[in-house]
Design a protein around this motif. Sequence first.
Motif, PDB file in Angstrom:
ATOM      1  N   GLY A 202      -2.298   7.097  24.981  1.00 30.39           N
ATOM      2  CA  GLY A 202      -0.858   6.879  25.090  1.00 30.39           C
ATOM      3  C   GLY A 202      -0.051   7.626  24.054  1.00 30.39           C
ATOM      4  N   VAL A 203      -0.582   8.726  23.518  1.00 30.51           N
ATOM      5  CA  VAL A 203       0.137   9.522  22.520  1.00 30.51           C
ATOM      6  C   VAL A 203       0.612  10.811  23.191  1.00 30.51           C
ATOM      7  N   VAL A 204       1.913  11.044  23.151  1.00 25.67           N
ATOM      8  CA  VAL A 204       2.519  12.210  23.795  1.00 25.67           C
ATOM      9  C   VAL A 204       3.013  13.188  22.738  1.00 25.67           C
ATOM     10  N   ALA A 205       2.635  14.443  22.857  1.00 20.00           N
ATOM     11  CA  ALA A 205       3.137  15.494  21.964  1.00 20.00           C
ATOM     12  C   ALA A 205       4.312  16.186  22.638  1.00 20.00           C
ATOM     13  N   MET A 206       5.425  16.322  21.900  1.00 19.78           N
ATOM     14  CA  MET A 206       6.624  16.962  22.434  1.00 19.78           C
ATOM     15  C   MET A 206       7.033  18.122  21.526  1.00 19.78           C
ATOM     16  N   ILE A 207       7.139  19.291  22.121  1.00 20.39           N
ATOM     17  CA  ILE A 207       7.511  20.504  21.396  1.00 20.39           C
ATOM     18  C   ILE A 207       8.926  20.898  21.792  1.00 20.39           C
ATOM     19  N   GLY A 208       9.770  21.200  20.813  1.00 19.08           N
ATOM     20  CA  GLY A 208      11.131  21.630  21.119  1.00 19.08           C
ATOM     21  C   GLY A 208      11.988  21.681  19.875  1.00 19.08           C
ATOM     22  N   THR A 209      13.280  21.893  20.087  1.00 21.04           N
ATOM     23  CA  THR A 209      14.212  22.003  18.975  1.00 21.04           C
ATOM     24  C   THR A 209      14.732  20.622  18.578  1.00 21.04           C
TER      25      THR A 209
ATOM     26  N   VAL B  72      -3.793  13.030  20.596  1.00 24.61           N
ATOM     27  CA  VAL B  72      -2.837  13.415  21.642  1.00 24.61           C
ATOM     28  C   VAL B  72      -3.485  13.365  23.026  1.00 24.61           C
ATOM     29  N   ASP B  73      -2.789  12.735  23.976  1.00 21.94           N
ATOM     30  CA  ASP B  73      -3.239  12.671  25.373  1.00 21.94           C
ATOM     31  C   ASP B  73      -2.448  13.588  26.292  1.00 21.94           C
ATOM     32  N   ILE B  74      -1.143  13.704  26.021  1.00 19.95           N
ATOM     33  CA  ILE B  74      -0.244  14.455  26.899  1.00 19.95           C
ATOM     34  C   ILE B  74       0.559  15.427  26.053  1.00 19.95           C
ATOM     35  N   VAL B  75       0.758  16.655  26.572  1.00 15.18           N
ATOM     36  CA  VAL B  75       1.507  17.685  25.858  1.00 15.18           C
ATOM     37  C   VAL B  75       2.664  18.157  26.726  1.00 15.18           C
ATOM     38  N   THR B  76       3.867  18.198  26.161  1.00 15.02           N
ATOM     39  CA  THR B  76       5.033  18.683  26.894  1.00 15.02           C
ATOM     40  C   THR B  76       5.826  19.659  26.033  1.00 15.02           C
TER      41      THR B  76
END
Length: 451
Positions: free
Chosen positions: A25-32, A216-220
């Motif tokens: 249930g850990v989501v990685a989010m990349i962005g500004t 991390v389980d999910i990467v966006t």
Amino acid sequence: MTRIIPGVEIQVIKEIVPQQLNPSGVVAMIGTTEKGEVLEPTYVSSYSEFVNKFGAGQGYTVVRDVKQAFQNGVFQVVVVPISGMNSEKASLILKDRKGRETVKLTARKSGEEGNNIAVKIESEPESELVRLSITDGANFEIFENVVMEPTGEQYLVDKVNGRSTLVTATDLRSSSKFPNNNPDNIEDKLSGGKSGAISKADYEAALDKLEGEPDVDIVTACDVTDPEIHALIEAHCMKMSIDAKNRIGLGTVASGESIKDICERTKVMASDRFALVAPYGNLGAVAGLISKLNYYESPTFKPLSGISKLEANYTPSEQMELLKAGVIPIEAQRGRGIVVVKGISTSKEQISVTRIADHSVRGVKNITDFFIGTLNSPSGRNALKGKITEFLMQMEREGSIVPSTDGKEPAFLLDVYSSEMDFAQGIVRVNLAVRPVRAIDYIYATIKVEA
């Protein structure tokens, strides 16, 4: 040693107990982001914590998706800020009592965030001492009785560089004599900070940082519709699965993108490791929903929270086209709200099936790591087989793996062995087959009418 005197000999054998698996249930989010250390993965457990660490300014790509994720029950988010390779730091040049440049203050972090840093200099004309105050609105730093005498203990540059978390100081070597080279009274803000254009290289750098985050389980990539960036995420997830750090990538279609163009996307990237969400604007919600569910539960027909309307309302025929192409459609249904029509990856495999397989891989890897060096005998190998069997039976009790409907095939098959050649090379092999439960997506009803 053989005992001579009658008595009891006790031998203590420590049983190998593998550690629990990392939480899913850990989501990685990349962005500004408005603020925060660039390319530094940071864990946040609530939206308020995210706002405190990264801000909630408009125009930053992570804000909407991380808010949607928490609204849909995400366990934890790993934020990886990016700012562009050509970003610039804000700065301010202080002038001395003779009007000459004496100190340059530069924001420690790149981008527009540095433009919010305010500086205040206070001193008496006849005094050798200066009071320097620095703040970004949330943090306050005060440097009392500092001077521009390099040999002194209160040297302004050394004090700022040693203690400040907001700025660095550079001595511009004013030609004025001390104490006239001290900064003159001023109250101003740093300026000139700007974010560079985000490029493919920025996302590559962020994904490299995520390789060191095993939870991390999910990467966006937030608010990114570029197929090249989606391909980078899919490649990253495939790479991580080699070392049992299994994860799935999520992407979104573009705003206003046609059904035909959406379907074209999956022709060049059909993968169990990547899922595409349509329409635009719901990526964070879907990521939060999947992360909240048990690893064996399907997101199919599950409602999304925090969304009041969809950018596009697809007709049944359009939904059929998207599903055939391996795209996750989102639909507003009367009585249900806004739901995920079917949780599939771009290969058309159910996401829950992939997550079950990933869970079994992680579990077996977690167990076998603790048996390295103990498998030189049949009893050691039997112990390994017993622990793996125990883990798989737990999965079966949870309902994540199931026997065949006719009962002829078990939920799992397991064999732990070492051939003569393997034994000579120090190799033990684990052969495993599991039957993941699949979401029941269709119900066929037979209605008998008696007249």
